[in-house]
Design a protein around this motif. Structure first.
Motif, PDB file in Angstrom:
ATOM      1  N   LYS A 134      56.085  -5.533 -46.081  1.00 44.17           N
ATOM      2  CA  LYS A 134      56.643  -6.272 -47.237  1.00 44.17           C
ATOM      3  C   LYS A 134      56.765  -7.635 -47.108  1.00 44.17           C
ATOM      4  CE  LYS A 134      59.790  -2.892 -49.546  1.00 44.17           C
ATOM      5  NZ  LYS A 134      59.746  -1.754 -48.494  1.00 44.17           N
ATOM      6  N   TYR A 188      53.951   0.592 -33.739  1.00 42.81           N
ATOM      7  CA  TYR A 188      54.197  -0.211 -34.867  1.00 42.81           C
ATOM      8  C   TYR A 188      53.830  -1.695 -34.663  1.00 42.81           C
ATOM      9  CZ  TYR A 188      58.465  -1.448 -31.782  1.00 42.81           C
ATOM     10  OH  TYR A 188      59.273  -1.874 -30.927  1.00 42.81           O
ATOM     11  N   ALA A 189      53.869  -2.433 -35.757  1.00 40.48           N
ATOM     12  CA  ALA A 189      53.528  -3.914 -35.663  1.00 40.48           C
ATOM     13  C   ALA A 189      54.072  -4.636 -34.798  1.00 40.48           C
ATOM     14  CB  ALA A 189      53.527  -4.389 -37.253  1.00 40.48           C
ATOM     15  N   LEU A 218      60.422   1.966 -39.910  1.00 36.77           N
ATOM     16  CA  LEU A 218      61.287   0.585 -40.370  1.00 36.77           C
ATOM     17  C   LEU A 218      60.258  -0.844 -40.089  1.00 36.77           C
ATOM     18  CD1 LEU A 218      63.552  -0.410 -41.892  1.00 36.77           C
ATOM     19  CD2 LEU A 218      64.631  -0.836 -39.569  1.00 36.77           C
ATOM     20  N   ASP A 259      57.271  -1.116 -42.158  1.00 39.52           N
ATOM     21  CA  ASP A 259      57.467  -1.168 -43.662  1.00 39.52           C
ATOM     22  C   ASP A 259      57.843  -2.513 -43.943  1.00 39.52           C
ATOM     23  OD1 ASP A 259      57.951  -0.097 -46.316  1.00 39.52           O
ATOM     24  OD2 ASP A 259      59.943  -0.765 -45.897  1.00 39.52           O
ATOM     25  N   VAL A 260      58.867  -3.157 -42.884  1.00 46.58           N
ATOM     26  CA  VAL A 260      59.404  -4.488 -43.445  1.00 46.58           C
ATOM     27  C   VAL A 260      58.169  -5.554 -42.967  1.00 46.58           C
ATOM     28  CG1 VAL A 260      60.715  -6.242 -42.209  1.00 46.58           C
ATOM     29  CG2 VAL A 260      61.694  -4.124 -42.646  1.00 46.58           C
ATOM     30  N   HIS A 268      65.969  -7.738 -44.525  1.00 46.52           N
ATOM     31  CA  HIS A 268      66.097  -6.436 -44.631  1.00 46.52           C
ATOM     32  C   HIS A 268      67.344  -6.129 -43.640  1.00 46.52           C
ATOM     33  CE1 HIS A 268      62.031  -5.739 -46.516  1.00 46.52           C
ATOM     34  NE2 HIS A 268      61.960  -6.886 -45.923  1.00 46.52           N
TER      35      HIS A 268
END
Lengths: 269, 156, 662
Positions: free
Chosen positions: B139, B45-46, B132, B135-136, B117
């Motif tokens: 966004k 993930y990022a 998650l 996605d966050v 979030h």
């Protein structure tokens, strides 16, 4: 007998009969209305009451000279009674230490103990939000987020951090406010945008489920910050989403500090 | 007005696309463990996220969220155990009620759900955690740098 | 002045592959307060720990940050090492640069930058850490075992034989659980009751065991060493002290057609009943829903014949609170209800039965005295189809897991059937045969080779009843690639093992976590398989995951050894991560008192020298506080703080991130 005459008569009687040691009401000085603390029955003639009496008198219950004169009789509108109920539920006042000289609208409802005052409140709707405040909230809610941020930057910019809002609030009773903490400093004391924002947001949040929309903070603010927008917004959420109204009874659980398995979950994924 | 948000030039470069900083406040028992599981499962993930661990979501004070925005976060993630799963039985229920009000308060002031979030991630949901975060980050990246216009940001 | 040492672990290549550990060490060396910063291949190894210990002495460190794996993995290892070197263990923190960084990111530059941040955050935290002393708490040396199946019985006996008191709570009228219902057990085919019944009797007669049947856990409060458990003693309507178990009552009971739960509906029972002839205690109770007296107000046949006047129709649920130091959960499992499968008759075909029903048919003490007779017409089935993975490994049905025991018990069923019906044919449909275990694969081979079971790899698409009573089983043989149709007399479904319907509710009472299927979660899947995340609560048997008898017994004994270890000392040291009140600052608004999930905060009256109360403030009970910190977040004046996660520490962590964005 007019409203004020009835209050004077009851105040004098309570003092004479030793039912209370002090009466807490309003006096007039030029065009301003100020709190009045009296301990002698013959001083009741100084009591006044009109629409300019914006202070919420339970605020003064934390003053040393009042604390040492319990029990006291206190002139209260419904918001004031709700404030008293919040203070009682938070162990700040003993329920038997106050008598309420209750005013609803333009009507005097006599001397009530806190239980009777709570019963009176039960039948009344929560304090109405001023139409201009409600309209502004709707307008803000419809704006893009960055415009709302810009609105608050400008709205809170004039704050000088005088803390009159805190001093006028009946439920802002902490001896050492969070803004005064410095290890760590949680809220910046600088009268700069980020500090002003943090302070006003934190103060508003700390009143969630406790603010009775008495309006004293905004009335006290020398810079006319739109503090009631914050308070009314929170009050709206608390009431609409959780069916909770601040100061509804003597033994109500606190809003923050209780929970329900059915609490709003929509914003969590 | 210049954007106050800068990252070390070493990784981001000066012309690169905006990379948001994301601060996550997570509870020790569920989401921290869920993030551990994402790691042991080698999910990717990022790298924009920085996790701050607290024992329970009950300990996650709204003032921490405010401070995170004030100190440079472009987005904040708050995450803990699913309702009923709290290691401390009800810390997350207490937290949920506070957040319900706090997030609405911040929304009114322009810090909306693109930046702030909330989630429940259990110790078993490594995949959910990884998804998650991605996605966050997406966004928040779309929302752009936490605007210099925003009064919550400290400016040096 | 803080003197922090930073130790960065390569974890072999696990961290070093994606994080430039040398660069992290160099960056850490420049952080304020850091006096020593090194990287090393395996920090958790003996030489790695020695590195930390030596540095603590040599550099007079006041704080240590180990950047390595998750603190859940090695925090205790490194804190122990710090303590051995004379540093208070709570002055050591870990930065999770493996699970939260090197394993989840690919770009080395970004991962390195993040690792530096994670180290900086912990350096800033550790500079504000205070030396903490463990809190000593007393331990009540009595254990509560919830569930009286084989796992609960094993745990109770082991603890009781270790010399400690046990309270065994069982929700049914008798202990014994599912194992008491089995005919024979794999892989030895010894009779289940022969090995189970003596254990049940031993429980009932053990001086250290208090047996509470027909009872359930109502609520739990307290903490490790000091749980207060309220137990609901359900109305049994029979006074166990008076009852001798003579059986007059259930022989007279007119309500005789109630399907027996023990017999999986194959046999019937009365309204006043003992579940089985081997029940412990062998004394009845009344099923209030089916009792004519309790539902209609007349009958009382049992009371009339009872020679001891043991029956009391006015009995009500009673509550008993017990104090225990540890809890073992052994609540077992249920079989999934296969009526969700329309293709297998949606539960409406009488001769499509589950595994327990087959056990009862095969059991010598069962309703057919061990004869295999199909339920619809009580004839002997000549062809029996066994369908494995009924619900198990079916994502659609929400059970992607393997139920573990079905391959083995189906092989057993096929064998028992062959032994009892010599001209019968068992056909087993399977997805895979999972027979890992001592003597297990040999057992399955025996079912096929010696007992002639026909194993067909494939799935069944439909089971329906033909007019003549035959069950038509249609499916596919996936090895031969051909469709298969079998005319069967009976079908046995290996229903999935599922968690008890109310397992989540029990878990929530205890604060124990559970997985997506309702099975209780262990604290660590490999290294702490019998503990839960709640200190003092342990797991045994199928309530944690599907298990066969040897596994359930092993886990029960493991739990018992954990309990006995806990009870071996009268006092226990526990983590000092608890809340503290700043009395000078507290306004006594009671927010924390209202909020505390453990009721650990109460009023403290501060008196002057004449005993007059001058102030009241909040006060934390160190034994009750579990360190969640919920109180901290509701305190408006910040008068309560959590050791280990103080405002000062947490806000410093945030500030450490800020400096990176400037």
């Amino acid at each position: 007998m007019s409203l004020i005459e009835a209050i004077r008569a009851d105040g004098a009687k309570l003092l004479q009969e030793g039912e209370v040691k002090m009466v807490l009401g309003y006096r007039s000085r030029y065009d301003r209305r100020l709190p009045l603390l009296i301990t002698q029955a013959d001083q009741v003639s100084a009591l006044v009451y009109d629409d300019d009496c914006w202070q919420n008198l339970p605020t003064y219950l934390r003053k040393g000279e009042v604390r040492s004169a319990m029990p006291v009789a206190i002139v209260c509108r419904p918001e004031g009674i709700r404030s008293l109920l919040v203070l009682a539920s938070e162990a700040q006042i003993a329920a038997d230490a106050v008598r309420v000289l209750a005013i609803v609208g333009n009507e005097y409802r006599g001397v009530l103990d806190l239980a009777a005052a709570a019963a009176l409140i039960k039948d009344l709707p929560p304090a109405p939000v001023a139409p201009d405040v409600a309209a502004k909230l709707d307008e803000l809610a419809a704006m893009p987020a960055n415009d709302r941020a810009a609105f608050w930057r400008d709205a809170l910019a004039p704050c000088t951090r005088c803390y009159a809002c805190r001093a006028s609030c009946p439920v802002c009773y902490c001896q050492n406010c969070v803004v005064e903490r410095n290890t760590p400093q949680i809220v910046s004391t600088t009268a700069a945008p980020h500090g002003n924002f943090a302070w006003n947001i934190v103060r508003a949040f700390h009143q969630a489920g406790r603010c009775t929309l008495c309006g004293a903070c905004q009335a006290a603010c020398p810079q006319n910050l739109p503090l009631m927008l914050l308070n009314a917004w929170i009050e709206r959420q608390v009431r609409e989403e959780f069916a909770f109204v601040s100061g509804s009874g003597l033994n109500e659980p606190p809003f923050i500090g209780s929970w329900s398995p059915n609490d709003d979950d929509k914003f969590i994924r | 007005m210049t954007d106050t948000h800068t990252k070390p030039a070493s990784s981001q470069g000066t012309q690169g696309p905006f990379e948001p900083t994301l601060v996550a406040f997570v509870c020790n028992w569920c989401t921290y463990a869920g993030a551990d599981l994402a790691g042991t499962s080698r999910l990717k993930y990022a790298a924009n996220i920085r996790i701050i661990k607290l024992p329970c979501t009950g300990r996650i004070d709204p003032l921490l969220v405010l401070k995170a925005f004030e100190s440079g976060a472009d987005g904040v993630l708050v995450s803990g155990c699913h309702p009923g799963d709290c290691h401390y039985t009800s810390g997350n229920f207490h937290a949920r009620r506070r957040w319900a009000i706090f997030h609405r308060l911040l929304e009114l002031t322009g810090i909306d759900s693109s930046r702030l979030h909330f989630s429940w991630v259990s110790a078993a949901e490594g995949q959910k955690f990884a998804d998650l975060v991605n996605d966050v980050v997406a966004k928040v990246r779309q929302a752009g740098p936490f605007d210099a216009v925003n009064p919550a940001r400290r400016r040096s | 002045m803080s003197r922090v040492g930073v130790f960065i672990c390569h974890c072999g290549e696990n961290i070093a592959r994606t994080v430039d550990v040398v660069a992290v060490a160099a960056a850490a060396a420049r952080m304020p307060g850091v006096v020593h910063s090194v990287e090393y291949k395996y920090m958790c190894s003996d030489p790695g720990q020695q590195l930390v210990k030596n540095a603590i002495a040599e550099h007079k460190l006041t704080g240590v940050v180990v950047a390595a794996c998750s603190p859940r993995m090695h925090e205790s290892t490194f804190r122990r090492a710090a303590a051995e070197a004379g540093l208070n263990p709570y002055l050591l923190e870990m930065s999770n640069v493996r699970e939260h960084c090197s394993w989840v990111h690919e770009d080395k530059a970004l991962a390195t930058e993040k690792a530096v941040d994670l180290v900086r955050v912990m350096v800033e935290k550790v500079r504000r850490n205070r030396a903490l002393k463990p809190i000593s708490i007393s331990v009540e040396p009595t254990a509560l075992v919830v569930g009286g199946g084989i796992a609960g019985i094993q745990a109770a006996l082991d603890i009781a034989n270790g010399g400690k008191k046990v309270i065994l709570v069982e929700r049914e009228l008798s202990i014994g659980g599912h194992m008491a219902r089995l005919s024979e057990t794999f892989p030895t085919l010894d009779c289940s009751q022969c090995i189970m019944t003596p254990r049940m009797v031993e429980v009932a007669s053990h001086p250290n065991i208090t047996l509470m049947t027909w009872s359930e856990v109502e609520s739990v409060s307290g903490f490790l060493g000091n749980f207060d458990v309220t137990i609901r003693r359900k109305a049994r309507y029979v006074d166990l002290a008076k009852c001798t178990g003579c059986g007059e009552c259930w022989n007279k009971c007119p309500a005789k057609k109630i399907p027996s739960e023990f017999d999986a509906g194959i046999g019937n029972r009365t309204a006043i009943y003992v579940p089985s002839p081997q029940a412990v205690p062998n004394k009845p109770g009344i099923d209030a829903k089916n009792c004519i007296m309790l539902t209609k107000g007349k009958c009382g046949a049992c009371a009339k014949v009872c020679p001891r006047q043991a029956i009391d129709f006015k009995d009500v649920d009673k509550f008993e609170t017990v104090k225990v130091g540890a809890i073992v959960l052994a609540t077992g499992f249920e079989l999934w209800d296969h009526s969700a499968y329309g293709e297998y008759g949606a539960g409406r075909l009488k001769d499509v039965i589950d595994g327990f029903a087959f056990e009862r048919l095969a059991s010598a003490s069962g309703p057919t005295s061990g004869q295999i007779l199909r339920p619809s017409d009580h004839t002997e089935p000549k062809t029996v189809v066994f369908i494995q993975c009924c619900g198990s490994r079916d994502t659609k049905m929400g059970m992607p897991y393997c139920s573990k025991i079905c391959c083995m018990y189906t092989a057993k069923h096929a064998m028992l059937y062959a032994h009892k019906v010599h001209d019968g044919q068992a056909v087993v449909f399977y997805m895979d045969i999972r027979a890992a275990g001592k003597g297990y694969d040999e057992f399955v081979r025996r079912a096929i080779e010696a007992d002639g079971a026909r194993y067909v790899r494939g799935r069944i698409s439909r089971v329906y009843r033909r007019a003549d009573g035959k069950l038509i089983v249609r499916g596919a043989d996936t090895l031969a690639g051909t469709p298969v149709t079998i005319e069967a007399d009976m079908v046995v479904l290996a229903d999935a093992v599922v968690a008890r319907k109310d397992s989540r509710a029990l878990a929530q009472k205890l604060g124990v976590s559970y997985d997506a299927y309702g099975f209780f979660s262990e604290a660590h899947p490999k290294l702490r398989p019998v503990e839960t995340a709640v200190a003092g609560v342990y797991l045994a048997g199928a309530c944690q995951a599907p298990k066969d008898i040897p596994d359930a017994v092993s886990q029960a004994s493991a739990s018992a050894s954990k309990v006995l270890a806990l009870f071996s000392k009268p006092k226990l040291d526990r983590e000092p991560i608890i809340a503290r009140v700043n009395r000078n600052n507290c306004d006594h608004c009671r927010a924390c008192i209202n909020t505390c999930p453990y009721k650990a905060i109460s009023d403290l009256e501060i008196k002057d020298r004449n005993g007059k109360v001058v102030r009241v403030v909040a006060d934390v009970n160190e034994g009750l506080c579990q360190g969640c910190g919920t109180c901290v977040a509701v305190c408006r004046s910040r008068s309560i703080d959590l050791d280990g996660f103080t405002d000062e520490q947490v806000f410093a962590e945030l500030a450490a991130l800020e400096s990176q964005t400037k």
